[in-house]
Enzyme design. Structure first.
Site, short mmCIF file in Angstrom:
data_model
loop_
_atom_site.label_atom_id
_atom_site.label_comp_id
_atom_site.label_asym_id
_atom_site.label_seq_id
_atom_site.Cartn_x
_atom_site.Cartn_y
_atom_site.Cartn_z
N ASP A 320 36.18 19.99 14.49
CA ASP A 320 37.37 19.55 13.25
C ASP A 320 38.92 18.35 14.13
O ASP A 320 38.01 18.16 15.36
CB ASP A 320 38.11 21.21 13.91
CG ASP A 320 39.79 21.27 13.74
OD1 ASP A 320 39.96 21.40 12.54
OD2 ASP A 320 40.05 21.72 14.74
N ASP A 516 37.07 24.77 17.47
CA ASP A 516 38.31 26.38 18.12
C ASP A 516 39.38 27.75 17.05
O ASP A 516 39.72 27.92 17.83
CB ASP A 516 38.72 25.05 18.74
CG ASP A 516 40.31 24.67 18.45
OD1 ASP A 516 40.84 24.49 17.47
OD2 ASP A 516 40.80 25.37 19.02
N ASP A 520 37.68 27.75 11.17
CA ASP A 520 36.76 26.62 11.34
C ASP A 520 35.12 27.72 11.88
O ASP A 520 34.14 27.54 11.78
CB ASP A 520 36.53 25.44 12.80
CG ASP A 520 37.61 24.86 12.95
OD1 ASP A 520 38.00 24.30 11.98
OD2 ASP A 520 38.41 25.31 13.96
#
Length: 784
Positions: A320, A516, A520
């Site tokens: 990410d 995080d 996700d």
């Protein structure tokens, strides 16, 4: 599945967890009791102890073998079970007791290394609202979320989660969409704009019209994605079982041959005893557990031995952006002021007004001011409008901070700010003072300082494909991808898109996913190995992950990868060497040179050797570690602080060039003098100090002066351009103005020096200043 049967696997797991330590204790007591009885001259009692220990080990061992066969997997335990039974049949009771202890020890270690944590979705489910307020004409009633249907008018209070997908029916709604996109910036939506379930109301109460039921809305889909992805994760095949796939039939065939040739079952049992794969039962788990222990000391919680093994041979990394490659916290990138205003004072006024605001951008401004040690004043007459900003009186001046719709006749500097924000992917915070547009503060989500170094380490550790998935816009995402040298960038990704991408990567390679946020969690569960940035990451992402980084540092992922690679290599090395020695012992046993009891002792000697080798996984390979002396570390912190103080002043170079290009010689002259003062009094002395103090101190930790040679050459170029500008200033002062023939060279010097200094700052921060964060590389934390 019949209702009520769901808890059975949990009960079986709890039963196994209680049996494994009990088995180890009982087999050790039986072996020790037999030895004591034998020493005291009671061989029958000794045999009784050893028989008891053997039988105690047989019962659960048979159960484990049967359970493995039902799952279609025949592992290392089968040989141990055959050896235990064989020792009883040929009256080799001591050998049986020794095998029982080895088997129990191996099971306990194996369980500690490979018991996977449940991919608990509790956080996702807890965040989902259970009820909502529905407006029926002039009344508001609280209803279960399952009762909401399309067309209902819902009331969403401040801080509440939007229960279903719909449309805003109030003039404005300020939303925190980070749970779905991962982006920390608040979004301002107006009447008629679409809103998704799962986002949080960060402003005042607003109304919305439902367009879907809770089950068909976005957030419920995120929960389903995480649950389905976790359910489909492939079970881990133990390293020991992969080796046992060929070792097991080989041992059985050799035992059969020994029996057939010798005509006695004792030789077959002796072969099985020395074939008992204790190097697999013990050494491989010891190496894995050692790796888990070492990783935990580096701030990396690896929840299972299987996750460590998979991490050790992963080749693809999916990341990410927000909070993983970037800091996840907005930070000031530049301050642009109207003519006549000072940038530092504009920041101080804006931060003073924003002290009482809970907005994420307000917190960023206050933090920026504190980092510069600015003295803030407490605001009075505060009025905050969600989605627009805050107005307050600061030191007798009326200050507004927030968004602003620029008129068509906006000044040139303000239009330039808008153009820059679009190119940089920055958020603009406008500041007015006493009704006059005074300045703009550009905020970005900065790249993590350690990200480039960490990604280089990850590539050297064996990852050959680096992919970024983000819900952010394409332009800033691709810019970060280009800076970091990523193999592929996917922008504007929904949680469903992320899961699809991770699944596609997993089909072609062992894939690690790092994230995080709540958004996700499904992708983490879908990856071969999910890694959560747990220091600031959401509980949902931490629970859906196999590995959690407990500190907010990306370099710990590189540490984990190196630890996993080394632990897996040592585990494989221990297993292969141990099994090779076992093969030699099996040949001796088949020839009749080794009895079952002697074989058990011989096997113990092999076990000790491979376990000692496996324990090397507790120690790190320090060849890659950069240990920085305390004085050098203090120096790094000092120069880093100076960078932070000078960073915003670099914009003076660009602003001066713009004044020259705009044909404003008088203001350009004044600005050029400020630039020259900054260069000669602050920046050039800083660069000279780095060259004479810092770089020589870094030579030893970095392995020689060549490591800083390129940066030294950049210092020389910065000094050359700085002196060139100073020459231009002296010429301007002596002639009373800028000559036309100076314009071209001044523009080249200013723009060139601006670009060079920005690049130089970034390179030093990435390559050198991050070393101050690596000084605790030895596993043992220093005593304070």
């Amino acid at each position: 599945m019949v209702e009520g049967s769901a808890p059975n696997p949990a009960r079986r797991e709890r039963w196994r967890r209680s049996v494994e330590p009990a088995l180890l204790v009982l087999t050790l007591v039986s072996l020790a009791g037999g030895v004591v009885a034998w020493i005291l001259g009671a061989p029958d009692a000794a045999d009784g102890f050893w028989i008891a220990g053997t039988v105690i080990a047989i019962v659960p061992s048979v159960w484990w073998v049967v359970a493995a066969v039902r799952r279609g997997r025949v592992g290392v335990d089968l040989i141990a079970v055959l050896s235990l039974i064989g020792t009883l049949l040929v009256d080799e009771y001591l050998a049986g007791a020794l095998i029982a202890v080895m088997l129990a020890t191996g099971q306990s270690l194996d369980a500690a290394a490979n018991r996977r944590a449940s991919k608990d979705l509790r956080s996702l489910l807890d965040r989902a609202p259970r009820s909502s307020r529905r407006r029926c004409r002039d009344t508001v009633e609280t209803v279960s979320i399952d009762e909401i249907t399309a067309g209902d008018i819902l009331v969403v209070g401040s801080g509440e989660t939007v229960p279903v997908d719909g449309w805003i029916s109030s003039p404005v709604a300020v939303l925190d969409e980070s749970t779905l996109t991962g982006e920390p910036m608040h979004v301002r939506l107006g009447d008629g704009e679409a809103v998704r379930s799962g986002v949080i109301n960060a402003g005042d109460v607003f109304e919305m019209e439902a367009r879907a039921t809770a089950e068909d809305s976005t957030y419920a889909g995120v929960v389903r994605l995480a649950r389905d992805a976790a359910a489909e994760s492939a079970p881990v095949v133990r390293l020991a079982d992969r080796i046992a796939a060929w070792f097991l039939p080989l041992a059985l065939i050799l035992a059969a041959i020994a029996w057939a040739v010798s005509g006695t079952a004792v030789r077959a049992v002796a072969v099985l005893v020395v074939a008992t794969p204790c190097p697999l039962l013990l050494a491989a788990p010891v190496a894995i557990v050692s790796g888990l222990s070492r990783a935990s000391r580096r701030g990396v919680v690896i929840r299972s031995g299987g996750a460590l093994e998979n991490l050790g041979h992963a080749t693809t990394l999916v990341m990410d952006k927000t909070g993983t490659l970037t800091s996840g916290r907005p930070a000031g990138s530049d301050i642009v002021t109207a003519p006549g205003y000072d940038a530092v004072e504009i920041l101080r006024l804006a931060a003073s007004a924003d002290q009482v605001s809970a907005h994420v951008l307000a917190a960023a401004l206050v933090q920026e001011a504190k980092m510069r040690d600015l003295t803030l004043s407490y605001p009075a007459d505060v009025v905050e409008e969600p989605g627009t900003g805050i107005a307050a009186t600061v030191d007798g001046r009326r200050v507004t901070v927030g968004t602003l719709a620029l008129p068509s006749h906006a000044p040139q500097w303000a239009r330039a700010v808008l153009a820059r924000s679009a190119l940089d992917g920055a958020v603009v915070v406008w500041v007015t003072v006493d009704g006059e547009l005074a300045g703009a503060i550009l905020l970005i989500d900065p790249l993590r300082r350690d990200a480039p170094r960490t990604l280089r380490r990850l590539r050297s550790a064996g990852l050959n494909r680096l992919v970024m998935l983000t819900g952010d816009r394409r332009e800033p995402a691709e810019e970060i991808g280009a800076i970091l040298g990523l193999d592929r960038v996917y922008a504007e990704q929904t949680p469903a898109d992320k899961v699809s991408r991770v699944r596609a990567e997993r089909e072609s390679a062992v894939t690690v996913m790092v994230g995080d946020g709540v958004n996700d969690a499904p992708a983490l569960a879908a990856a071969t190995v999910g890694v959560a940035m747990g220091a600031r990451g959401s509980t949902a992402s931490s629970e859906a992950a196999d590995i959690v980084l407990t500190t907010d540092r990306l370099d710990r992922l590189a540490d984990a990868m190196e630890i996993a690679r080394r632990s897996r290599r040592i585990a494989l090395e221990s297993a292969v060497v141990g099994m090779g020695l076992s093969l030699v012992a099996m040949g001796c046993a088949a020839a009749g040179w080794v009895t079952p009891a002697l074989g058990a002792l011989l096997q113990e000697a092999i076990d000790v050797a491979v376990i000692l080798n496996a324990l090397r996984a507790l120690r790190g390979e320090h060849t890659r570690d950069t240990v920085v002396p305390a004085l050098t570390e203090d120096m790094l912190h000092r120069f880093s602080s100076e960078h932070e103080e000078m960073r915003d002043q670099l914009s003076m170079l660009r602003d001066t060039a713009q004044l020259l290009a705009a044909g404003d010689p008088r203001q350009a002259e004044d600005s050029l003098r400020r630039v020259d003062d900054f260069l000669t009094e602050t920046l050039l002395p800083h660069e000279q100090a780095e060259e004479t103090e810092l770089y020589p101190a870094l030579a030893a930790p970095l392995g020689g002066g060549e490591a800083t040679a390129t940066m030294s050459r950049m210092h020389a170029e910065i000094d050359r351009l700085g002196r060139r500008l100073h020459t231009h200033r002296r010429r301007i002062d002596s002639r009373g103005g800028i000559d036309p023939d100076q314009y071209e060279d001044l523009l080249a010097c200013l723009y060139g020096l601006y670009a060079l200094l920005r690049l130089h700052f970034v390179q030093e921060e990435e390559n050198y200043f991050t070393l101050a964060e690596y000084e605790e590389r030895p596993d043992e934390a220093p005593q304070r």
